[in-house]
Motif scaffolding. Sequence first.
Motif, PDB file in Angstrom:
ATOM      1  N   SER A   1      -2.865   4.130  15.498  1.00 48.20           N
ATOM      2  CA  SER A   1      -3.216   2.067  15.947  1.00 48.20           C
ATOM      3  C   SER A   1      -3.174   1.546  17.148  1.00 48.20           C
TER       4      SER A   1
ATOM      5  N   LYS B   1      -0.130  -9.055   9.537  1.00 56.22           N
ATOM      6  CA  LYS B   1      -1.269 -10.190  10.289  1.00 56.22           C
ATOM      7  C   LYS B   1      -1.633 -10.097  11.695  1.00 56.22           C
TER       8      LYS B   1
ATOM      9  N   GLU C   1      -6.744  -2.246  16.185  1.00 61.97           N
ATOM     10  CA  GLU C   1      -7.744  -0.781  16.811  1.00 61.97           C
ATOM     11  C   GLU C   1      -7.661   0.482  16.644  1.00 61.97           C
TER      12      GLU C   1
ATOM     13  N   LYS D   1       0.984  -0.948  -0.087  1.00 66.49           N
ATOM     14  CA  LYS D   1      -0.078  -0.017  -0.132  1.00 66.49           C
ATOM     15  C   LYS D   1       0.756   1.717   0.162  1.00 66.49           C
TER      16      LYS D   1
ATOM     17  N   TYR E   1      -2.246  -1.963  18.915  1.00 62.65           N
ATOM     18  CA  TYR E   1      -2.575  -3.189  19.666  1.00 62.65           C
ATOM     19  C   TYR E   1      -1.632  -4.218  20.307  1.00 62.65           C
TER      20      TYR E   1
ATOM     21  N   SER F   1      -3.956  -4.267   9.912  1.00 66.40           N
ATOM     22  CA  SER F   1      -4.469  -5.898   9.568  1.00 66.40           C
ATOM     23  C   SER F   1      -3.392  -7.148   8.651  1.00 66.40           C
ATOM     24  N   GLU F   2      -4.006  -6.478   7.353  1.00 66.44           N
ATOM     25  CA  GLU F   2      -3.461  -7.497   6.455  1.00 66.44           C
ATOM     26  C   GLU F   2      -2.036  -7.731   5.869  1.00 66.44           C
TER      27      GLU F   2
ATOM     28  N   ASP G   1      -4.185  -8.222  15.213  1.00 62.29           N
ATOM     29  CA  ASP G   1      -5.054  -7.255  15.022  1.00 62.29           C
ATOM     30  C   ASP G   1      -5.272  -6.143  15.312  1.00 62.29           C
TER      31      ASP G   1
ATOM     32  N   ASN H   1      -5.760   1.962   8.619  1.00 62.87           N
ATOM     33  CA  ASN H   1      -6.831   1.564   8.860  1.00 62.87           C
ATOM     34  C   ASN H   1      -6.795   0.061   8.861  1.00 62.87           C
ATOM     35  N   LYS H   2      -8.112  -1.073  10.679  1.00 60.59           N
ATOM     36  CA  LYS H   2      -8.135  -1.236  10.231  1.00 60.59           C
ATOM     37  C   LYS H   2      -7.268  -3.027   9.978  1.00 60.59           C
ATOM     38  N   GLU H   3      -8.428  -2.655   8.607  1.00 62.01           N
ATOM     39  CA  GLU H   3      -8.521  -3.580   7.980  1.00 62.01           C
ATOM     40  C   GLU H   3      -6.548  -3.496   6.469  1.00 62.01           C
ATOM     41  N   THR H   4      -6.661  -2.491   6.476  1.00 63.51           N
ATOM     42  CA  THR H   4      -5.258  -2.993   5.933  1.00 63.51           C
ATOM     43  C   THR H   4      -3.561  -3.643   6.491  1.00 63.51           C
TER      44      THR H   4
END
Lengths: 350, 250
Positions: free
Chosen positions: B247, B233, B237, B215, B249, B229-230, B235, B224-227
Amino acid sequence: MDSGILTRPATGSAGIARGERVKPYRTPAQKANVRNLIFLAVIVMVVCACYLLVNAYPDKPQLFRYVLSLRIPTLAVMLIAAFAIGGASIIFQSIINNRIVTPCLLGMNSMYTLVHTAVVFVVGSGSIVATNSNVSFAVDLVVMGIAATFVYSYLFRKTGNNVLYVLLIGTVLSSFFGSIQSTMIRVMDPNEYDTLLTTLVADFNNVNSEVILFSLLLIAALVIFLRKELQLLDVITLGKDQAVNLGVDYDRTVRRLMLGVVLCIAVATAMVGPISFLGLIIANLARQLLRTHKHSHLILGAALMGMLAIIAGQLISQHVFSYAVPISTFITIGGGIYFLYLLLFKKGGI
Amino acid sequence: MKITNLKKKYDGKTVVDSVSFTIPRGKVLSLIGPNGAGKSTVMGMISRLIARDAGDIHFEDKDLSHWNSKELAKKLAILTQHNNVQMKLTVRELVAFGRFPYSGSRLTAEDVRMIDKAIAYMELQEFEDRFIDELSGGQRQRAYIAMVIAQDTEYVLLDEPTNNLDIYHASNMMRTVRRLCDELGKTVILVLHEINYAAFYSDYICAFVDGKIAKFEKVEDVINKETLSEIYKVDFEIIHINGKPLSVYY
């Protein structure tokens, strides 16, 4: 914060007013260094004068002239050897970024020992190669110069300019040469071995004036050949990343400097014998006295320290022990003790 | 600076694979990603410290490899983590090295003025005659930044500048990075492990995974959460402080 001067349009860097040189900024420590260097130079001159004049029979002109004709060449040899070894050691330490290494680790001393042993082993101690000091100097220099240039340039290329690898291989080569030499000695005629042994100890006497002149010219040529690289030494000390960042071709500079180190040691060793251990002592004494990174000061300081050590050692060897104890004994004992001191009390710091 | 199809292999293992991006001028760009994602290697290749296997790095009007190293040193400065100086070097002498690409080791009046400015900018006046190895980690890092400022380049590359610094010094370092960009108009590229420093202090974030760019967007679009985490790997917030995403974590 006024940042006007710091910010400059991307195209502006060529537009600096050049040429107006200012007096170099000197820290208080640097001013002290200049004083220390001058002080050291004066001491060296005094010791030189002592060496020439002690027990020289100045009241008997003929004898005086004869004594001087013996001592002046020896003094020249000591000065040249000290400069070569001091300079080479400082450069070598700065490249490796460690002050307890010496060019000894490259295995040049064992190479010298091996060359001499091989000469006596193959052609005998009576041959011209062993007895004529001009010829034996030429053999030493050519063999060591070529072998070292070839071996170390090759190693540098092969290891991708990894100095520590080269150092490790140098240490291994050193034992390798040593083993070959000891094998030769085992099968050698004991009388030949006796003659050989005297040439394997550093000795400043009996060096021909042709050899002195040639060594001097060779070292001068090396300094001229490497003048650009020598100026880059201060930056090289910052490490590879910083040197490259500041626009220095690090690999090429280090390769050429290493060549200079090896050739300097070859000249000094061919001239007086295996003595490069001295470099460890004088380079560290210079670094202790001159707390600076400026190599112009450090090299000069190490050379002066070397002159002081060698000439003082020779004075003691000559007048206190009447040649019974060779100077290399002092160097090895003194150097060993100083080395232990560095390891135990200085913790590698400066 | 435009980077196209950059590749690097170590012992047959591809560490950087077809990386292409353009560095936005006058902004702070952070390279983030897990260990071994290739961000430091990319940084090394951009700064000519590491040789690349393939790809183009177009800098100003020509490829990086066609630049004279000394000329490049007036445009681009890099500070790596390996700064272990064994020699006796004072802060001022270190900063003066920043002028080396311009004047060699003989300083001009202009150089002296730049050195004074750099030392003042990093508030190092009281240390300027101290030896580098007698300073604390934070002070030493500031001295190196002062050297980079004295080098007066438009591009400044910093490889993990907050490494080995405590929170106080690390956040000061990041504020300095911001000032380099906002006050001095420099383009700053950082490799960072701390996602939140990257989120709070940079304009753009480039995230690496397995030697590829996962990215490359403005901060808000990466944090953001999705990017995250991807990429990591793990989780995440996301909370917002002062309008900036941070973030959490665990």
